[in-house]
Design a protein around this motif. Sequence first.
Motif, PDB file in Angstrom:
ATOM      1  N   ALA A   1      41.793  49.230  32.356  1.00 61.87           N
ATOM      2  CA  ALA A   1      42.908  48.865  31.474  1.00 61.87           C
ATOM      3  C   ALA A   1      42.742  49.427  30.065  1.00 61.87           C
ATOM      4  O   ALA A   1      43.559  49.132  29.187  1.00 61.87           O
ATOM      5  N   GLU A   2      41.668  50.200  29.862  1.00 62.21           N
ATOM      6  CA  GLU A   2      41.388  50.801  28.560  1.00 62.21           C
ATOM      7  C   GLU A   2      41.319  49.746  27.457  1.00 62.21           C
ATOM      8  O   GLU A   2      41.967  49.849  26.408  1.00 62.21           O
ATOM      9  N   THR A   3      40.529  48.697  27.731  1.00 63.32           N
ATOM     10  CA  THR A   3      40.344  47.643  26.733  1.00 63.32           C
ATOM     11  C   THR A   3      38.889  47.179  26.785  1.00 63.32           C
ATOM     12  O   THR A   3      38.028  47.910  27.289  1.00 63.32           O
ATOM     13  N   THR A   4      38.611  45.989  26.296  1.00 59.08           N
ATOM     14  CA  THR A   4      37.237  45.485  26.249  1.00 59.08           C
ATOM     15  C   THR A   4      37.060  44.310  27.200  1.00 59.08           C
ATOM     16  O   THR A   4      38.032  43.693  27.662  1.00 59.08           O
ATOM     17  N   GLY A   5      35.813  43.958  27.444  1.00 54.84           N
ATOM     18  CA  GLY A   5      35.516  42.824  28.302  1.00 54.84           C
ATOM     19  C   GLY A   5      36.013  41.513  27.728  1.00 54.84           C
ATOM     20  O   GLY A   5      36.310  40.566  28.476  1.00 54.84           O
ATOM     21  N   LYS A   6      36.130  41.431  26.390  1.00 55.25           N
ATOM     22  CA  LYS A   6      36.628  40.198  25.772  1.00 55.25           C
ATOM     23  C   LYS A   6      38.056  39.892  26.208  1.00 55.25           C
ATOM     24  O   LYS A   6      38.421  38.724  26.410  1.00 55.25           O
ATOM     25  N   THR A   7      38.871  40.942  26.371  1.00 56.13           N
ATOM     26  CA  THR A   7      40.252  40.735  26.824  1.00 56.13           C
ATOM     27  C   THR A   7      40.271  40.176  28.235  1.00 56.13           C
ATOM     28  O   THR A   7      41.062  39.280  28.564  1.00 56.13           O
ATOM     29  N   VAL A   8      39.397  40.707  29.095  1.00 55.52           N
ATOM     30  CA  VAL A   8      39.312  40.215  30.473  1.00 55.52           C
ATOM     31  C   VAL A   8      38.886  38.752  30.482  1.00 55.52           C
ATOM     32  O   VAL A   8      39.487  37.915  31.167  1.00 55.52           O
ATOM     33  N   GLU A   9      37.847  38.439  29.732  1.00 56.27           N
ATOM     34  CA  GLU A   9      37.348  37.058  29.689  1.00 56.27           C
ATOM     35  C   GLU A   9      38.410  36.102  29.150  1.00 56.27           C
ATOM     36  O   GLU A   9      38.522  34.954  29.594  1.00 56.27           O
ATOM     37  N   LEU A  10      39.223  36.568  28.198  1.00 55.75           N
ATOM     38  CA  LEU A  10      40.291  35.736  27.656  1.00 55.75           C
ATOM     39  C   LEU A  10      41.294  35.366  28.744  1.00 55.75           C
ATOM     40  O   LEU A  10      41.743  34.207  28.831  1.00 55.75           O
ATOM     41  N   LEU A  11      41.637  36.314  29.609  1.00 65.28           N
ATOM     42  CA  LEU A  11      42.593  36.058  30.684  1.00 65.28           C
ATOM     43  C   LEU A  11      41.997  35.152  31.762  1.00 65.28           C
ATOM     44  O   LEU A  11      42.713  34.385  32.396  1.00 65.28           O
ATOM     45  N   VAL A  12      40.683  35.231  31.963  1.00 66.44           N
ATOM     46  CA  VAL A  12      40.015  34.284  32.868  1.00 66.44           C
ATOM     47  C   VAL A  12      40.107  32.881  32.274  1.00 66.44           C
ATOM     48  O   VAL A  12      40.405  31.904  32.978  1.00 66.44           O
ATOM     49  N   HIS A  13      39.862  32.777  30.952  1.00 65.20           N
ATOM     50  CA  HIS A  13      39.930  31.478  30.273  1.00 65.20           C
ATOM     51  C   HIS A  13      41.345  30.894  30.342  1.00 65.20           C
ATOM     52  O   HIS A  13      41.523  29.671  30.486  1.00 65.20           O
ATOM     53  N   LYS A  14      42.376  31.758  30.264  1.00 61.90           N
ATOM     54  CA  LYS A  14      43.763  31.289  30.328  1.00 61.90           C
ATOM     55  C   LYS A  14      44.183  30.882  31.730  1.00 61.90           C
ATOM     56  O   LYS A  14      45.226  30.251  31.917  1.00 61.90           O
ATOM     57  N   GLY A  15      43.391  31.267  32.747  1.00 59.13           N
ATOM     58  CA  GLY A  15      43.707  30.893  34.118  1.00 59.13           C
ATOM     59  C   GLY A  15      44.523  31.921  34.884  1.00 59.13           C
ATOM     60  O   GLY A  15      44.902  31.688  36.034  1.00 59.13           O
ATOM     61  N   TYR A  16      44.789  33.093  34.260  1.00 54.95           N
ATOM     62  CA  TYR A  16      45.515  34.145  34.969  1.00 54.95           C
ATOM     63  C   TYR A  16      44.614  34.847  35.990  1.00 54.95           C
ATOM     64  O   TYR A  16      45.055  35.284  37.054  1.00 54.95           O
ATOM     65  N   LEU A  17      43.337  34.968  35.633  1.00 57.16           N
ATOM     66  CA  LEU A  17      42.369  35.643  36.495  1.00 57.16           C
ATOM     67  C   LEU A  17      41.246  34.671  36.831  1.00 57.16           C
ATOM     68  O   LEU A  17      41.054  33.659  36.146  1.00 57.16           O
ATOM     69  N   ALA A  18      40.492  34.983  37.891  1.00 60.38           N
ATOM     70  CA  ALA A  18      39.358  34.149  38.293  1.00 60.38           C
ATOM     71  C   ALA A  18      38.146  35.034  38.520  1.00 60.38           C
ATOM     72  O   ALA A  18      38.274  36.199  38.920  1.00 60.38           O
ATOM     73  N   ALA A  19      36.957  34.499  38.262  1.00 58.82           N
ATOM     74  CA  ALA A  19      35.706  35.217  38.487  1.00 58.82           C
ATOM     75  C   ALA A  19      35.028  34.637  39.716  1.00 58.82           C
ATOM     76  O   ALA A  19      34.862  33.418  39.834  1.00 58.82           O
ATOM     77  N   VAL A  20      34.649  35.514  40.662  1.00 59.16           N
ATOM     78  CA  VAL A  20      33.968  35.071  41.880  1.00 59.16           C
ATOM     79  C   VAL A  20      32.752  35.964  42.099  1.00 59.16           C
ATOM     80  O   VAL A  20      32.629  37.034  41.507  1.00 59.16           O
ATOM     81  N   ASN A  21      31.862  35.534  42.968  1.00 59.60           N
ATOM     82  CA  ASN A  21      30.657  36.307  43.252  1.00 59.60           C
ATOM     83  C   ASN A  21      30.779  37.170  44.489  1.00 59.60           C
ATOM     84  O   ASN A  21      29.886  37.928  44.810  1.00 59.60           O
ATOM     85  N   ASN A  22      31.891  37.040  45.210  1.00 58.33           N
ATOM     86  CA  ASN A  22      32.037  37.817  46.447  1.00 58.33           C
ATOM     87  C   ASN A  22      33.515  37.995  46.710  1.00 58.33           C
ATOM     88  O   ASN A  22      34.226  37.016  46.899  1.00 58.33           O
ATOM     89  N   THR A  23      34.011  39.238  46.705  1.00 56.85           N
ATOM     90  CA  THR A  23      35.448  39.458  46.860  1.00 56.85           C
ATOM     91  C   THR A  23      35.940  39.208  48.270  1.00 56.85           C
ATOM     92  O   THR A  23      37.123  39.324  48.532  1.00 56.85           O
ATOM     93  N   SER A  24      35.046  38.846  49.191  1.00 53.56           N
ATOM     94  CA  SER A  24      35.562  38.449  50.498  1.00 53.56           C
ATOM     95  C   SER A  24      36.218  37.072  50.418  1.00 53.56           C
ATOM     96  O   SER A  24      36.939  36.664  51.305  1.00 53.56           O
TER      97      SER A  24
END
Length: 748
Positions: free
Chosen positions: A165-188
Amino acid sequence: MVKNGLCAEIIVDLAVRKTDRVFHYAVPKKFENVLQIGARVLVPFRERCLTGYVVGFGAPESQVNIREIAGVLDEEPVFSPELLELARWMSESYLCSTAEALQRIISPRLQVKSGRGVRRIIPALDGEKLEQAAASLARAPRQAAVLRAAMASPGLTVKELAAAAETTGKTVELLVHKGYLAAVNNTSQAPPGYGGPQFTAGYGELQLNADQATALEQIEGALKAGRFSVFLLHGVTGSGKTEVYLRAIAAVLQEGRQAVALVPEIALTPQMIELFRARFGSLVAVLHSGLAGTARYQAWRRVKSGEAPVVLGTRSAVFAPAPRPGLFIIDEEHESSYKQDDHLRYHAREVALKRAQQSGSVVILGSATPSLESYLRAGPGGLYRLLKLPVRIDNHPLPPVQVVDMRDELKRGNRGIFSVPLVEAINRRLERHEQVILFLNRRGYANFVVCRQCGLVIKCPSCDISLTYHLDGTLRCHYCNYSTNRPVLCPRCGSDDIRHFGVGTQKVEEEARRLFPEARVLRMDSDTTSRRGAHERLISSFRDGRADILIGTQMIAKGLDLPKVTLVGVINADTTLHMPDFRAAERTFQLLTQVAGRAGRGSLAGEVQIQTYTPDHYSIIAAAAHDYESFYRSEAPVRRALDYPPFSHLARLLLTHTDEETLTKGALLAKEVLEKIAAGVNIPVDVLGPAPAPMSRIKGQYRWQLVLKGPRRNTLKDVIKEALNILDKERPAFKPSVHVDINPQGMV
């Protein structure tokens, strides 16, 4: 030691024809309980230790020195018996080694060994809701870009997603915090919110018309019968082919089998991902080369386990390890991008047909402009069944097409890229705040010579192929090597206004910005889409109304649904029409028809303008009328008379070497050997060339080619195999490298 009294039968990973056979290795006791057919191993081979593929267990035919397997790389099979059979078929069909074919088939597994313990980002909402969220972030474009990148490539790490997305990890983490994205340990793990299959999502809103319903009925009947069947779904642009695909996929899932759907360009996958995930949720896996290695591997694992029974991807997704495939879909089946153009030169359509034969599956070949090969096979007595969708959804009209004769523009003193009618049409659309697509297929290396007064293009007298202009002033045929000097005066009208032609997209962008200074302009070609995620960002930006004019090559010509586009301008139809290729007229018709189909897909009426110096050519006339049958009736007799496919078969031998003199001698020797072998077969085989390839030198390697033409593909393969064996024995006297392309899609 041996396993159950037998040795392991192993294909060693060497891309050498003389080692393309099974070798026997003893199985050490420590590996007896873990070694399986379909696994990779390490084996001693001469003085090296190489990778090998276990293809069975047996005893050698004679007393030989049996060496032991050195190591086991996989505890579970990475290819099935069906895919091993496919690899052997590819070896025979494309004259490659079985190891090369297996490498191609399991390439996602080779890229990444393990995906465990890595934090990965996936959507936390379903596709429609996430798209709405992205649209709501218009004032936060970096966040919107992250959401769209996550939809296109779920399972990336924070770093990979930020780069896409040509941005920084902080932007990604912000969207995880907002609930738009989720972090998992296994994409299965299934993405939260996607749920299970949604076979009926949106069905009540999308009513099939009579033609769609008839096509789907025939396809569903074949799926229930469980027999190999091929359908050519010939539908005009905007006729609803994708909805037929989606319902056919739902039908095959209900039969407990899997579906593999291919699109020709990575640029098309974000739009298709959105449609597929809206219908099938977490059952969809995406496979294409634009994905990060780990994400691609995780998707591959989900397909192999049966967890993701719907596969969407580009050419290489045809090898998806679906355990029980029941449906293969090739969208825009005519596209040359389905042919791999280097190394193992396979065609995804042929591979899909073979896999369907193996598994008793159904194949849907969809196109508004089918290849001549497919349309011929869908005729009387052919292998395919023809299904037609002759009208657009809701009876929306196809856009009217105006052909602009650039010879008249020249006579009026306009020597620019844009004709007066096109400039006026663009200004009208910009005043209405509508969008414009400007198309140019900028294959700039293939300059042709055209008279700008009468439109004559200088062609080869033997091959009816346009001659290629070289910097030394000669014109050359890249089929038979006929050459001549560029004429000073036109042979037909005597004009001195004879030029070699070639304009690129960058020049078009520069001129567009000059003529329309207030317009927001985007360019989409290989230069602007080289970074991961660039396709999605450019298309999303244009679709969201953040640009007025989109300039691009063939990657914008097909499949895209952009409702705000009301004008399509083709800068120069002659760029493809006069390529040094017997398929030039077909590709021109296909590209013009496809790009014209981008206009008027929404509620607003569209129009198309095609600029050309050859307005009376049948391919342009047929494209302007949206009339495939008319084009076929004109093109097929030309192909038949000249004995070109689909009425014959071709094979191309590309010879390369760093020294041109050595290469020339080798090419002449290869021709001599081929002609001698061809003279001994009982059907005619023509050997054309040798001639320099259109791109005659790449990365320090000179390139010459020979072309074989004959009525039977197997005969051409037999002649080439025998010739290669003879030339191998001539080494080191015969020094060039030889690359074989069976039924090439182009001659570059």
